[in-house]
Write an enzyme that holds these catalytic residues in place. Structure first.
Site, mmCIF file in Angstrom:
data_model
loop_
_atom_site.group_PDB
_atom_site.id
_atom_site.type_symbol
_atom_site.label_atom_id
_atom_site.label_comp_id
_atom_site.label_asym_id
_atom_site.label_seq_id
_atom_site.Cartn_x
_atom_site.Cartn_y
_atom_site.Cartn_z
ATOM 1 N N CYS A 84 45.059 46.491 38.398
ATOM 2 C CA CYS A 84 44.659 47.292 39.563
ATOM 3 C C CYS A 84 45.651 47.151 40.705
ATOM 4 O O CYS A 84 45.627 47.938 41.644
ATOM 5 C CB CYS A 84 43.260 46.896 40.025
ATOM 6 N N ASP A 100 45.790 44.740 42.880
ATOM 7 C CA ASP A 100 45.235 44.073 44.058
ATOM 8 C C ASP A 100 45.768 42.640 44.186
ATOM 9 O O ASP A 100 46.011 41.970 43.182
ATOM 10 C CB ASP A 100 43.697 44.046 43.979
ATOM 11 N N CYS A 160 40.614 46.138 46.662
ATOM 12 C CA CYS A 160 39.425 46.976 46.688
ATOM 13 C C CYS A 160 38.310 46.328 47.508
ATOM 14 O O CYS A 160 38.389 45.158 47.879
ATOM 15 C CB CYS A 160 38.950 47.219 45.262
ATOM 16 N N CYS A 210 37.311 41.286 40.220
ATOM 17 C CA CYS A 210 37.608 41.107 41.646
ATOM 18 C C CYS A 210 37.136 39.735 42.105
ATOM 19 O O CYS A 210 37.804 39.069 42.912
ATOM 20 C CB CYS A 210 36.935 42.201 42.465
HETATM 21 FE FE1 FES Z 1 41.081 44.908 41.177
HETATM 22 FE FE2 FES Z 1 38.946 44.933 42.669
HETATM 23 S S1 FES Z 1 39.714 46.567 41.492
HETATM 24 S S2 FES Z 1 40.424 43.378 42.496
#
Ligand code: FES
Length: 139
Positions: free
Chosen positions: A34, A36, A59, A103
């Site tokens: 993702c 992040d 996110c 996450c």
């Molecule tokens: Fe990857 Fe939340 S979508 S940390």
């Protein structure tokens, strides 16, 4: 509603956002899927986490997870922080959708990475909980 009230609260009003200058431990982890990234700063005094801050480029669930995780370890001992699992973070948030569990894993790993940094900076032997620590999804 996909997200619990607690998740929304910690997303909209995240606790402990920021950086700590001269932190005793800093940990950064990321999820390449993702994209992040989460960074945790620890201030440690006599084995107690006296302060903790985070910066999350990610996110809403990652922000809520890091906010909750910092709340769960603030004022606690290193030992308790070592034991903090992503499950405990999810429970404290009253759940996360299954696609968002990773996450919360970032939050657990960022804390562990910051503790590894603390032990290494001080030339201390790593405790068993983080001896073989490798962030699972870091690039
Ligand atoms: Fe990857 Fe939340 S979508 S940390």
């Amino acid at each position: 509603m996909l997200y619990s009230e607690k998740v929304m609260d910690h997303f909209e009003h995240p606790r402990n956002v920021g950086e700590i200058e001269n932190a005793d431990g800093v940990g950064e982890v990321g999820n390449p899927t993702c994209g992040d990234i989460m960074r945790i700063y620890l201030k440690i005094d006599n084995d107690i986490i006296t302060d903790v801050k985070f910066k999350t480029f990610g996110c809403g669930s990652a922000i809520a997870s890091s906010s909750m995780a910092t709340e769960l370890i603030k004022g606690k001992s290193i030992k308790e922080a070592l034991e903090l699992s992503n499950k405990a973070v999810v429970e404290a948030l009253d759940g996360l959708p299954s696609r968002k569990i990773h996450c919360s894993v970032l939050a657990e790993e960022a804390i562990k990475a910051a503790l590894v940094d603390y032990y290494e900076k001080n030339g201390l032997e790593l405790p068993p909980e983080i001896k073989d620590f490798e962030p699972s999804e870091e690039e």
